[in-house]
Design a protein around this motif. Structure first.
Motif, PDB file in Angstrom:
ATOM      1  N   LEU A   1       0.789  -1.224   0.000  1.00  0.00           N
ATOM      2  CA  LEU A   1       0.000   0.000   0.000  1.00  0.00           C
ATOM      3  C   LEU A   1       0.826   1.280   0.000  1.00  0.00           C
ATOM      4  CD1 LEU A   1      -2.677  -1.130   2.611  1.00  0.00           C
ATOM      5  CD2 LEU A   1      -3.014  -0.915   0.144  1.00  0.00           C
ATOM      6  N   GLY A   2       2.044   1.233   0.547  1.00  0.00           N
ATOM      7  CA  GLY A   2       2.845   2.441   0.665  1.00  0.00           C
ATOM      8  C   GLY A   2       2.337   3.393   1.728  1.00  0.00           C
TER       9      GLY A   2
ATOM     10  N   GLU B   1      -2.868   2.886   6.455  1.00  0.00           N
ATOM     11  CA  GLU B   1      -3.736   1.944   5.763  1.00  0.00           C
ATOM     12  C   GLU B   1      -3.302   0.505   6.004  1.00  0.00           C
ATOM     13  OE1 GLU B   1      -4.853   2.690   1.718  1.00  0.00           O
ATOM     14  OE2 GLU B   1      -4.606   4.848   1.947  1.00  0.00           O
ATOM     15  N   ALA B   2      -2.001   0.288   6.131  1.00  0.00           N
ATOM     16  CA  ALA B   2      -1.503  -1.058   6.418  1.00  0.00           C
ATOM     17  C   ALA B   2      -1.996  -1.524   7.784  1.00  0.00           C
ATOM     18  CB  ALA B   2       0.024  -1.072   6.365  1.00  0.00           C
ATOM     19  N   GLN B   3      -1.951  -0.636   8.763  1.00  0.00           N
ATOM     20  CA  GLN B   3      -2.474  -0.975  10.090  1.00  0.00           C
ATOM     21  C   GLN B   3      -3.950  -1.353  10.014  1.00  0.00           C
ATOM     22  OE1 GLN B   3      -1.456   2.459  12.640  1.00  0.00           O
ATOM     23  NE2 GLN B   3      -0.336   1.009  13.895  1.00  0.00           N
ATOM     24  N   ASP B   4      -4.704  -0.579   9.241  1.00  0.00           N
ATOM     25  CA  ASP B   4      -6.142  -0.856   9.109  1.00  0.00           C
ATOM     26  C   ASP B   4      -6.376  -2.215   8.456  1.00  0.00           C
ATOM     27  OD1 ASP B   4      -6.693   1.586  10.226  1.00  0.00           O
ATOM     28  OD2 ASP B   4      -7.124   2.587   8.322  1.00  0.00           O
TER      29      ASP B   4
ATOM     30  N   LEU C   1      -7.217  -8.001   1.024  1.00  0.00           N
ATOM     31  CA  LEU C   1      -7.728  -6.735   1.560  1.00  0.00           C
ATOM     32  C   LEU C   1      -6.972  -5.558   0.949  1.00  0.00           C
ATOM     33  CD1 LEU C   1      -8.127  -7.664   5.337  1.00  0.00           C
ATOM     34  CD2 LEU C   1      -9.978  -6.956   3.809  1.00  0.00           C
ATOM     35  N   CYS C   2      -5.671  -5.724   0.793  1.00  0.00           N
ATOM     36  CA  CYS C   2      -4.859  -4.656   0.208  1.00  0.00           C
ATOM     37  C   CYS C   2      -5.177  -4.466  -1.272  1.00  0.00           C
ATOM     38  CB  CYS C   2      -3.373  -4.958   0.396  1.00  0.00           C
ATOM     39  SG  CYS C   2      -2.813  -4.807   2.105  1.00  0.00           S
ATOM     40  N   LEU C   3      -5.454  -5.550  -1.981  1.00  0.00           N
ATOM     41  CA  LEU C   3      -5.834  -5.419  -3.388  1.00  0.00           C
ATOM     42  C   LEU C   3      -7.091  -4.559  -3.532  1.00  0.00           C
ATOM     43  CD1 LEU C   3      -5.213  -9.028  -4.771  1.00  0.00           C
ATOM     44  CD2 LEU C   3      -3.904  -6.965  -5.268  1.00  0.00           C
TER      45      LEU C   3
ATOM     46  N   PRO D   1      -2.630  -3.596  -9.291  1.00  0.00           N
ATOM     47  CA  PRO D   1      -2.652  -4.195  -7.957  1.00  0.00           C
ATOM     48  C   PRO D   1      -2.199  -5.653  -7.940  1.00  0.00           C
ATOM     49  CG  PRO D   1      -4.569  -2.805  -8.231  1.00  0.00           C
ATOM     50  CD  PRO D   1      -3.887  -2.855  -9.570  1.00  0.00           C
ATOM     51  N   THR D   2      -2.628  -6.450  -8.911  1.00  0.00           N
ATOM     52  CA  THR D   2      -2.251  -7.872  -8.930  1.00  0.00           C
ATOM     53  C   THR D   2      -0.757  -8.034  -9.222  1.00  0.00           C
ATOM     54  OG1 THR D   2      -4.469  -8.429  -9.702  1.00  0.00           O
ATOM     55  CG2 THR D   2      -2.808 -10.140  -9.858  1.00  0.00           C
TER      56      THR D   2
END
Length: 300
Positions: A29-30, A34-37, A68-70, A124-125
Motif C-alpha cells: 500500500l505504501g 492503511e496497512a495498520q487498518d 484486503l490490500c488489493l 494491484p495484482t
C-alpha cells in the motif's frame, strides 16, 4: 478429540504474525496507516471464523491481508490521481524492526521510497505478485494460492512487474555508511544555514520532491538542478527554519532527515545517493502521513 484454541490464545498467536503482516501490507500500500487498518481488518475476520477452522494461520493471514490490500489499492489509485502535488509513500522508522530485518541491500531496497514509487506503476495484482516473490520469497505455487490464479499466470505477472520496476542504476549506495555520512553532512549544513556546505552534498542533477498533500506549503512540482534546489532550500529556511529541530533517523531502511517543530514531526526527507552525492531528495510534509512515524519516534 482435538481442542480448539481459546480466544486469548488465538489473539496471542495473531500478534506473533502482526509484524510480518504489517510489513506485507505496507509494501503493498505504501501507507502505514492503511496497512495498520488492513491488518486489523484481518484480525476481525479471524475473530469471526469458527474455532479450529483455520489451519495454517500464517498462510491464511497472508491471503486475507493481500486480498484486503488489493481492494484498497483499487480505490487508492483513484485518490492518488486527484492528489494535490506529488504523492510520496508514508515514511516508516525501520531501526526498531517495524518492517522486519533489513540487513542486506536487497531487503533495504524492498522498503525504499524509490521502489515503493516504482511499484505505483504496477496493477494491484502485479504488485502483489512482485512483493510476495521479492520481499517474502514466496514460490509461484504459494502466490497462486494466495491470489487464486494459475502458476503460469503468476510467472507472467512477475516477469511483467519486474521489467516495469527495473531501475537503470542501483537505488542504493554500496555502503550504508556513505549514505549515512552524507545525510549527516546535509543535516549539519542545513542546521547552520551553510549553503556552501549544502552544495557539496548535492549532485549537479539533483531533484527535490515535496509532498504537502495540499495541507501544508510544499513544492507542487519537482525542483531540478543543484542551483535551483539550493535557492529553494535557502527560501525554505528563511520562512520555516525557526524553531525546527533537525535530526537523522533510519527511515525506510536508510538514514533520513527528520524535522521536529514543537515536539511534532513536521517533515521527513529521504535521499537517494549515487557516487558520493545526493541525486534525489523526497520530502514528506503532509501531516496526515507523519502520524505513524511520529508515534514511532515518541515511543523510541
Amino acid at each position: 478429540m482435538t481442542t480448539s484454541p481459546e480466544p486469548g490464545a488465538r489473539a496471542e498467536e495473531f500478534e506473533s504474525h502482526r509484524p510480518r503482516m504489517f510489513g506485507l501490507a505496507y509494501r503493498l500500500l505504501g501507507s502505514a496507516e492503511e496497512a495498520q487498518d488492513a491488518v486489523q481488518d484481518a484480525y476481525l475476520r479471524l475473530s469471526a471464523t469458527e474455532p479450529g477452522s483455520v489451519g495454517h494461520l500464517g498462510g491464511w493471514l497472508a491471503k486475507v491481508v493481500t486480498n484486503l490490500c488489493l481492494n484498497r489499492l483499487t480505490s487508492a489509485r483513484a485518490r492518488r490521481e486527484r492528489y494535490a502535488g506529488p504523492w510520496l509513500p508514508e515514511p516508516v522508522l525501520t531501526s526498531d524492526g517495524t518492517l522486519g530485518p533489513l540487513e542486506s541491500a536487497e531487503r533495504r531496497d524492498s522498503v525504499s521510497c524509490a521502489l515503493l514509487l516504482l511499484l505505483e506503476r504496477l496493477t494491484p495484482t502485479e504488485r502483489a505478485v512482485y512483493v510476495l516473490r521479492e520481499a517474502f520469497a514466496y514460490g509461484y505455487r504459494e502466490i497462486a494460492g494466495v491470489l487464486g490464479l494459475g502458476e503460469a499466470n503468476c510467472r507472467q505477472l512477475y516477469r511483467r512487474a519486474a521489467a516495469r520496476v527495473a531501475a537503470p542504476e542501483p537505488r542504493f549506495e554500496a555502503s550504508p555508511g556513505v549514505h549515512h555520512a552524507l545525510v549527516e553532512a546535509f543535516v549539519a549544513a542545513a542546521r547552520a544555514g551553510d549553503l556552501a556546505a549544502l552544495e557539496k552534498t548535492l549532485a549537479a542533477d539533483v531533484t527535490w520532491w515535496g509532498d504537502g498533500g495540499g495541507k501544508v506549503s510544499a513544492a507542487r512540482r519537482p525542483v531540478a538542478g543543484r542551483a535551483k534546489v539550493l535557492r529553494f532550500l535557502a527560501g525554505t529556511r528563511e520562512r520555516f527554519a525557526a524553531g525546527l529541530d533537525l535530526t537523522v533517523a533510519e527511515v525506510n531502511g536508510v538514514a533520513a532527515l527528520v524535522a521536529h517543530a514543537g515536539g511534532t514531526v513536521s517533515a521527513v526527507v529521504s535521499f537517494e545517493v549515487r557516487e558520493g552525492a545526493i541525486v534525489t531528495a523526497r520530502a514528506v510534509l503532509n501531516p496526515d502521513k507523519l502520524g505513524f512515524v511520529g508515534r514511532q519516534l515518541a515511543a523510541a
